[in-house]
Write a protein that holds these residues in place. Structure first.
Motif, PDB file in Angstrom:
ATOM      1  N   ILE A   1       0.846  -1.196   0.000  1.00 28.99           N
ATOM      2  CA  ILE A   1       0.000   0.000   0.000  1.00 28.99           C
ATOM      3  C   ILE A   1       0.883   1.249   0.000  1.00 28.99           C
ATOM      4  CG2 ILE A   1      -1.641   1.346   1.384  1.00 28.99           C
ATOM      5  CD1 ILE A   1      -2.951  -1.353   2.128  1.00 28.99           C
ATOM      6  N   CYS A   2       1.905   1.263   0.836  1.00 26.89           N
ATOM      7  CA  CYS A   2       2.841   2.397   0.847  1.00 26.89           C
ATOM      8  C   CYS A   2       3.551   2.532  -0.493  1.00 26.89           C
ATOM      9  CB  CYS A   2       3.865   2.240   1.969  1.00 26.89           C
ATOM     10  SG  CYS A   2       3.204   2.541   3.606  1.00 26.89           S
ATOM     11  N   ASP A   3       3.932   1.414  -1.066  1.00 25.77           N
ATOM     12  CA  ASP A   3       4.654   1.420  -2.336  1.00 25.77           C
ATOM     13  C   ASP A   3       3.794   1.988  -3.460  1.00 25.77           C
ATOM     14  OD1 ASP A   3       7.059   0.780  -3.808  1.00 25.77           O
ATOM     15  OD2 ASP A   3       5.924  -0.869  -4.721  1.00 25.77           O
ATOM     16  N   VAL A   4       2.535   1.573  -3.560  1.00 28.66           N
ATOM     17  CA  VAL A   4       1.676   2.086  -4.623  1.00 28.66           C
ATOM     18  C   VAL A   4       1.361   3.567  -4.396  1.00 28.66           C
ATOM     19  CG1 VAL A   4      -0.609   1.436  -3.693  1.00 28.66           C
ATOM     20  CG2 VAL A   4      -0.247   1.507  -6.167  1.00 28.66           C
ATOM     21  N   ALA A   5       1.217   3.987  -3.154  1.00 31.21           N
ATOM     22  CA  ALA A   5       0.999   5.406  -2.857  1.00 31.21           C
ATOM     23  C   ALA A   5       2.225   6.219  -3.250  1.00 31.21           C
ATOM     24  CB  ALA A   5       0.681   5.600  -1.375  1.00 31.21           C
ATOM     25  N   ARG A   6       3.405   5.733  -2.902  1.00 30.61           N
ATOM     26  CA  ARG A   6       4.660   6.422  -3.242  1.00 30.61           C
ATOM     27  C   ARG A   6       4.807   6.536  -4.764  1.00 30.61           C
ATOM     28  NH1 ARG A   6       7.461   4.287   0.175  1.00 30.61           N
ATOM     29  NH2 ARG A   6       7.769   6.032   1.556  1.00 30.61           N
ATOM     30  N   HIS A   7       4.491   5.451  -5.467  1.00 25.53           N
ATOM     31  CA  HIS A   7       4.561   5.455  -6.928  1.00 25.53           C
ATOM     32  C   HIS A   7       3.631   6.536  -7.497  1.00 25.53           C
ATOM     33  CE1 HIS A   7       4.757   3.955 -11.054  1.00 25.53           C
ATOM     34  NE2 HIS A   7       3.452   4.117 -11.062  1.00 25.53           N
ATOM     35  N   ALA A   8       2.391   6.559  -7.030  1.00 19.09           N
ATOM     36  CA  ALA A   8       1.417   7.529  -7.539  1.00 19.09           C
ATOM     37  C   ALA A   8       1.874   8.960  -7.275  1.00 19.09           C
ATOM     38  CB  ALA A   8       0.044   7.279  -6.911  1.00 19.09           C
ATOM     39  N   LEU A   9       2.334   9.228  -6.066  1.00 17.25           N
ATOM     40  CA  LEU A   9       2.786  10.576  -5.721  1.00 17.25           C
ATOM     41  C   LEU A   9       3.995  10.987  -6.554  1.00 17.25           C
ATOM     42  CD1 LEU A   9       2.389  10.326  -1.854  1.00 17.25           C
ATOM     43  CD2 LEU A   9       0.999  11.752  -3.397  1.00 17.25           C
ATOM     44  N   SER A  10       4.920  10.073  -6.728  1.00 12.16           N
ATOM     45  CA  SER A  10       6.112  10.348  -7.521  1.00 12.16           C
ATOM     46  C   SER A  10       5.748  10.624  -8.977  1.00 12.16           C
ATOM     47  CB  SER A  10       7.079   9.174  -7.417  1.00 12.16           C
ATOM     48  OG  SER A  10       8.202   9.394  -8.225  1.00 12.16           O
ATOM     49  N   GLU A  11       4.907   9.768  -9.550  1.00 10.26           N
ATOM     50  CA  GLU A  11       4.487   9.939 -10.946  1.00 10.26           C
ATOM     51  C   GLU A  11       3.714  11.244 -11.147  1.00 10.26           C
ATOM     52  OE1 GLU A  11       5.100   7.959 -13.810  1.00 10.26           O
ATOM     53  OE2 GLU A  11       6.638   7.240 -12.424  1.00 10.26           O
ATOM     54  N   MET A  12       3.031  11.691 -10.124  1.00 10.51           N
ATOM     55  CA  MET A  12       2.271  12.939 -10.210  1.00 10.51           C
ATOM     56  C   MET A  12       3.142  14.154  -9.939  1.00 10.51           C
ATOM     57  SD  MET A  12      -0.658  12.025 -11.222  1.00 10.51           S
ATOM     58  CE  MET A  12      -1.531  13.577 -11.025  1.00 10.51           C
TER      59      MET A  12
ATOM     60  N   ARG B   1       2.189  -1.763 -11.417  1.00 11.28           N
ATOM     61  CA  ARG B   1       2.199  -3.220 -11.587  1.00 11.28           C
ATOM     62  C   ARG B   1       3.310  -3.660 -12.535  1.00 11.28           C
ATOM     63  NH1 ARG B   1      -4.204  -3.022 -11.717  1.00 11.28           N
ATOM     64  NH2 ARG B   1      -4.598  -3.405  -9.507  1.00 11.28           N
ATOM     65  N   ARG B   2       3.558  -2.900 -13.611  1.00 10.54           N
ATOM     66  CA  ARG B   2       4.651  -3.220 -14.519  1.00 10.54           C
ATOM     67  C   ARG B   2       5.991  -3.174 -13.804  1.00 10.54           C
ATOM     68  NH1 ARG B   2       1.627  -0.270 -18.154  1.00 10.54           N
ATOM     69  NH2 ARG B   2       2.818   1.629 -17.745  1.00 10.54           N
ATOM     70  N   GLU B   3       6.169  -2.193 -12.927  1.00 13.61           N
ATOM     71  CA  GLU B   3       7.429  -2.072 -12.176  1.00 13.61           C
ATOM     72  C   GLU B   3       7.640  -3.266 -11.244  1.00 13.61           C
ATOM     73  OE1 GLU B   3       7.671   1.568 -10.008  1.00 13.61           O
ATOM     74  OE2 GLU B   3       7.844   2.787 -11.819  1.00 13.61           O
ATOM     75  N   ARG B   4       6.575  -3.822 -10.730  1.00  8.42           N
ATOM     76  CA  ARG B   4       6.671  -4.944  -9.773  1.00  8.42           C
ATOM     77  C   ARG B   4       6.819  -6.285 -10.437  1.00  8.42           C
ATOM     78  NH1 ARG B   4       4.640  -4.198  -4.399  1.00  8.42           N
ATOM     79  NH2 ARG B   4       3.702  -6.254  -4.521  1.00  8.42           N
TER      80      ARG B   4
END
Length: 156
Positions: A18-29, A151-154
């Motif tokens: 959950i932290c990882d997907v949140a971090r990904h979203a924030l970074s991409e944004m 998901r692609r990154e994982r």
């Protein structure tokens, strides 16, 4: 970027993902790396209380987002601007009980549903909404793109 997560739901939840997907979203944004986010995982009783108090709705919902500092979504300093101080983006609240029911109905895992809800909550924190058809198209398209990228990154 700091993401604090507290699982107060009693359910077994992969808080690291959950932290990882949140971090990904924030970074991409393009959110400033000094920004902080809080994620709270709660049971359906507490989620129902929050939903009633803040949204005026009955019963538990899947995700709620409580933005804090409006300036925190900046992409950081550019040119000669002063650095943006660390700031709290807000709180994303997730309910795994509701997520599990929705996942079953949608035919995917509860973990997948929680990942989607996390990105959904992050987008709300960043000011996105889906009340109007144009807003919904933009927000849900972005949500899908962010999830697909994560998901692609994982995937090895």
């Amino acid at each position: 970027m700091t993401i604090e997560i507290a699982n107060e739901s009693g359910a077994t939840v992969d808080t690291a993902a959950i932290c990882d997907v949140a971090r990904h979203a924030l970074s991409e944004m393009g959110v400033n790396p000094l920004a902080d986010l809080s994620i709270l995982v709660v049971d359906s009783g507490y989620m129902a209380e929050l939903n009633h108090r803040w949204m005026g709705s009955q019963g538990p919902t899947d995700v709620l987002a409580f933005p804090m500092d409006e300036l925190s979504v900046g992409r950081g300093p550019s040119n000669d601007e002063e650095p943006v101080a660390e700031t709290l983006l807000g709180d994303v609240v997730l309910c795994p009980e509701v997520a599990e029911r929705q996942a079953t109905a949608a035919g995917h895992s509860a973990a997948d549903e929680l990942h989607m809800l996390t990105v959904h909550g992050v987008l709300h924190i960043l000011g996105y909404d889906h009340a109007e058809p144009d807003e919904a198209k933009k927000m849900f398209g972005l949500q899908k793109s962010l999830l697909d990228g994560w998901r692609r990154e994982r995937t090895p």
